[in-house]
Design a protein around this motif. Structure first.
Motif, PDB file in Angstrom:
ATOM      1  N   ALA A  86      -5.053  14.139   3.174  1.00 46.25           N
ATOM      2  CA  ALA A  86      -4.998  14.829   4.467  1.00 46.25           C
ATOM      3  C   ALA A  86      -4.085  16.039   4.352  1.00 46.25           C
ATOM      4  O   ALA A  86      -2.950  15.924   3.885  1.00 46.25           O
ATOM      5  N   THR A  87      -4.618  17.207   4.732  1.00 49.89           N
ATOM      6  CA  THR A  87      -3.753  18.369   4.905  1.00 49.89           C
ATOM      7  C   THR A  87      -3.462  18.468   6.392  1.00 49.89           C
ATOM      8  O   THR A  87      -4.316  18.144   7.222  1.00 49.89           O
ATOM      9  N   LEU A  88      -2.257  18.893   6.708  1.00 48.81           N
ATOM     10  CA  LEU A  88      -1.805  18.863   8.101  1.00 48.81           C
ATOM     11  C   LEU A  88      -1.397  20.243   8.582  1.00 48.81           C
ATOM     12  O   LEU A  88      -0.744  20.998   7.868  1.00 48.81           O
ATOM     13  N   ALA A  89      -1.785  20.547   9.812  1.00 45.81           N
ATOM     14  CA  ALA A  89      -1.396  21.802  10.444  1.00 45.81           C
ATOM     15  C   ALA A  89       0.115  21.829  10.654  1.00 45.81           C
ATOM     16  O   ALA A  89       0.787  20.796  10.642  1.00 45.81           O
ATOM     17  N   SER A  90       0.625  23.004  10.886  1.00 50.93           N
ATOM     18  CA  SER A  90       2.058  23.231  11.005  1.00 50.93           C
ATOM     19  C   SER A  90       2.534  23.222  12.459  1.00 50.93           C
ATOM     20  O   SER A  90       1.768  23.517  13.372  1.00 50.93           O
ATOM     21  N   THR A  91       3.813  22.934  12.637  1.00 49.48           N
ATOM     22  CA  THR A  91       4.423  23.062  13.964  1.00 49.48           C
ATOM     23  C   THR A  91       4.833  24.495  14.238  1.00 49.48           C
ATOM     24  O   THR A  91       5.122  24.848  15.375  1.00 49.48           O
ATOM     25  N   THR A  92       4.849  25.351  13.217  1.00 47.23           N
ATOM     26  CA  THR A  92       5.393  26.698  13.360  1.00 47.23           C
ATOM     27  C   THR A  92       4.356  27.796  13.539  1.00 47.23           C
ATOM     28  O   THR A  92       4.716  28.940  13.769  1.00 47.23           O
ATOM     29  N   GLU A  93       3.082  27.482  13.376  1.00 46.82           N
ATOM     30  CA  GLU A  93       2.023  28.464  13.599  1.00 46.82           C
ATOM     31  C   GLU A  93       0.785  27.741  14.099  1.00 46.82           C
ATOM     32  O   GLU A  93       0.688  26.518  14.002  1.00 46.82           O
ATOM     33  N   PHE A  94      -0.168  28.499  14.659  1.00 44.91           N
ATOM     34  CA  PHE A  94      -1.354  27.890  15.230  1.00 44.91           C
ATOM     35  C   PHE A  94      -1.967  26.918  14.233  1.00 44.91           C
ATOM     36  O   PHE A  94      -2.042  27.236  13.061  1.00 44.91           O
ATOM     37  N   PRO A  95      -2.349  25.714  14.666  1.00 47.95           N
ATOM     38  CA  PRO A  95      -2.434  25.213  16.032  1.00 47.95           C
ATOM     39  C   PRO A  95      -1.178  24.526  16.558  1.00 47.95           C
ATOM     40  O   PRO A  95      -1.228  23.873  17.581  1.00 47.95           O
ATOM     41  N   GLN A 133       0.856  -1.168   0.000  1.00 43.51           N
ATOM     42  CA  GLN A 133       0.000   0.000   0.000  1.00 43.51           C
ATOM     43  C   GLN A 133       0.898   1.226   0.000  1.00 43.51           C
ATOM     44  O   GLN A 133       2.001   1.194   0.522  1.00 43.51           O
ATOM     45  N   VAL A 134       0.417   2.332  -0.582  1.00 44.07           N
ATOM     46  CA  VAL A 134       1.256   3.497  -0.783  1.00 44.07           C
ATOM     47  C   VAL A 134       0.687   4.710  -0.058  1.00 44.07           C
ATOM     48  O   VAL A 134      -0.517   4.965  -0.097  1.00 44.07           O
ATOM     49  N   VAL A 135       1.587   5.456   0.597  1.00 44.42           N
ATOM     50  CA  VAL A 135       1.283   6.761   1.179  1.00 44.42           C
ATOM     51  C   VAL A 135       2.181   7.766   0.461  1.00 44.42           C
ATOM     52  O   VAL A 135       3.395   7.590   0.410  1.00 44.42           O
ATOM     53  N   LEU A 136       1.570   8.801  -0.108  1.00 46.21           N
ATOM     54  CA  LEU A 136       2.309   9.865  -0.773  1.00 46.21           C
ATOM     55  C   LEU A 136       2.459  11.040   0.187  1.00 46.21           C
ATOM     56  O   LEU A 136       1.607  11.244   1.051  1.00 46.21           O
ATOM     57  N   ALA A 137       3.499  11.832   0.023  1.00 43.71           N
ATOM     58  CA  ALA A 137       3.678  13.046   0.816  1.00 43.71           C
ATOM     59  C   ALA A 137       4.206  14.139  -0.099  1.00 43.71           C
ATOM     60  O   ALA A 137       5.149  13.912  -0.861  1.00 43.71           O
ATOM     61  N   MET A 138       3.564  15.300  -0.041  1.00 43.79           N
ATOM     62  CA  MET A 138       4.004  16.444  -0.839  1.00 43.79           C
ATOM     63  C   MET A 138       3.594  17.727  -0.138  1.00 43.79           C
ATOM     64  O   MET A 138       2.709  17.712   0.714  1.00 43.79           O
ATOM     65  N   HIS A 139       4.227  18.799  -0.491  1.00 42.21           N
ATOM     66  CA  HIS A 139       3.944  20.067   0.181  1.00 42.21           C
ATOM     67  C   HIS A 139       2.602  20.655  -0.259  1.00 42.21           C
ATOM     68  O   HIS A 139       1.730  20.911   0.553  1.00 42.21           O
ATOM     69  N   LEU A 179      -1.110  21.035  -2.460  1.00 41.82           N
ATOM     70  CA  LEU A 179      -2.328  20.218  -2.493  1.00 41.82           C
ATOM     71  C   LEU A 179      -2.575  19.590  -3.857  1.00 41.82           C
ATOM     72  O   LEU A 179      -2.200  20.149  -4.884  1.00 41.82           O
ATOM     73  N   LEU A 180      -3.270  18.452  -3.835  1.00 46.95           N
ATOM     74  CA  LEU A 180      -3.791  17.845  -5.061  1.00 46.95           C
ATOM     75  C   LEU A 180      -5.292  18.103  -5.201  1.00 46.95           C
ATOM     76  O   LEU A 180      -5.802  18.198  -6.307  1.00 46.95           O
ATOM     77  N   VAL A 181      -5.999  18.168  -4.069  1.00 45.90           N
ATOM     78  CA  VAL A 181      -7.451  18.399  -4.071  1.00 45.90           C
ATOM     79  C   VAL A 181      -7.774  19.502  -3.069  1.00 45.90           C
ATOM     80  O   VAL A 181      -7.008  19.756  -2.142  1.00 45.90           O
ATOM     81  N   THR A 182      -8.927  20.127  -3.259  1.00 47.58           N
ATOM     82  CA  THR A 182      -9.400  21.129  -2.307  1.00 47.58           C
ATOM     83  C   THR A 182      -9.927  20.420  -1.074  1.00 47.58           C
ATOM     84  O   THR A 182     -10.722  19.479  -1.197  1.00 47.58           O
ATOM     85  N   SER A 185      -2.646  10.470   0.783  1.00 45.15           N
ATOM     86  CA  SER A 185      -1.753  11.502   0.282  1.00 45.15           C
ATOM     87  C   SER A 185      -1.718  12.619   1.317  1.00 45.15           C
ATOM     88  O   SER A 185      -2.758  13.180   1.674  1.00 45.15           O
ATOM     89  N   LEU A 186      -0.518  12.906   1.836  1.00 41.59           N
ATOM     90  CA  LEU A 186      -0.338  13.913   2.888  1.00 41.59           C
ATOM     91  C   LEU A 186       0.125  15.227   2.278  1.00 41.59           C
ATOM     92  O   LEU A 186       0.976  15.237   1.379  1.00 41.59           O
ATOM     93  N   HIS A 187      -0.421  16.348   2.798  1.00 45.09           N
ATOM     94  CA  HIS A 187      -0.107  17.670   2.274  1.00 45.09           C
ATOM     95  C   HIS A 187       0.054  18.660   3.417  1.00 45.09           C
ATOM     96  O   HIS A 187      -0.506  18.483   4.486  1.00 45.09           O
ATOM     97  N   GLY A 188       0.773  19.724   3.165  1.00 44.46           N
ATOM     98  CA  GLY A 188       0.949  20.800   4.137  1.00 44.46           C
ATOM     99  C   GLY A 188       0.451  22.097   3.532  1.00 44.46           C
ATOM    100  O   GLY A 188      -0.718  22.275   3.292  1.00 44.46           O
TER     101      GLY A 188
END
Length: 159
Positions: free
Chosen positions: A77-86, A12-18, A20-23, A58-61
């Motif tokens: 999945a878009t993910l929150a940052s460690t550098t700004e809220f939250p 199974q595959v998990v992709l990671a990129m900065h 977005l691919l989808v809204t 697919s993970l996104h920031g």
């Protein structure tokens, strides 16, 4: 070629990129407001992913907000940052038939400063539906047998 090789050996595959691919679904979609928020060749990448049902996540920031969307067999999945809220870090646990994604809030004095610095009113959106201290999401990657118990805890997304 790598996606086909992974399919051939049952991976199974998990992709990671900065970017977005989808809204993002729901109110978090407002975080993505310009063409620069998306991978330039997103349509082409999505066509490739559509041919590979073993691409499960697919993970996104980029927009620094928590959201989960699904298109066909793949969760985005878009993910929150460690550098700004939250101010969160994220844990991905990969198992044979599930992916577990949990966000963990950093207990830092800067979180309050970052909250106050929000000029666009996006902090509530960035925290996601579960708030700044999310319980997580479990994505089932194998078909569950009828009558088998579901896992406990967190939101469950079935693929």
């Amino acid at each position: 070629q790598e996606l086909q090789r992974a399919s051939d050996v049952g991976e199974q595959v998990v992709l990671a990129m900065h970017q977005l691919l989808v809204t993002p679904d729901g109110p978090s979609g407002r975080l993505a407001s310009s063409p620069g928020d998306y991978v330039r060749n997103a349509a082409e990448v999505l066509r490739i992913i559509a041919r590979h049902p073993h691409v499960k996540l697919s993970l996104h920031g980029h927009v620094h907000g928590n959201s989960l969307s699904k298109c066909r067999h793949t969760h985005f999945a878009t993910l929150a940052s460690t550098t700004e809220f939250p101010m969160q870090w994220h844990e991905l646990d990969v198992r044979n038939c599930s992916l577990s994604l949990v966000s963990h809030a950093l207990d830092l004095p800067l979180a309050n400063v970052s909250w106050q610095r929000d000029t666009r009113g996006f902090n509530a959106l960035k925290a996601g539906q579960g708030g700044a201290d999310q319980t997580g999401v479990v994505i089932r990657t194998c078909h569950q047998m009828q009558g088998a118990p579901a896992s406990s805890g967190g939101a469950v997304a079935r693929s």
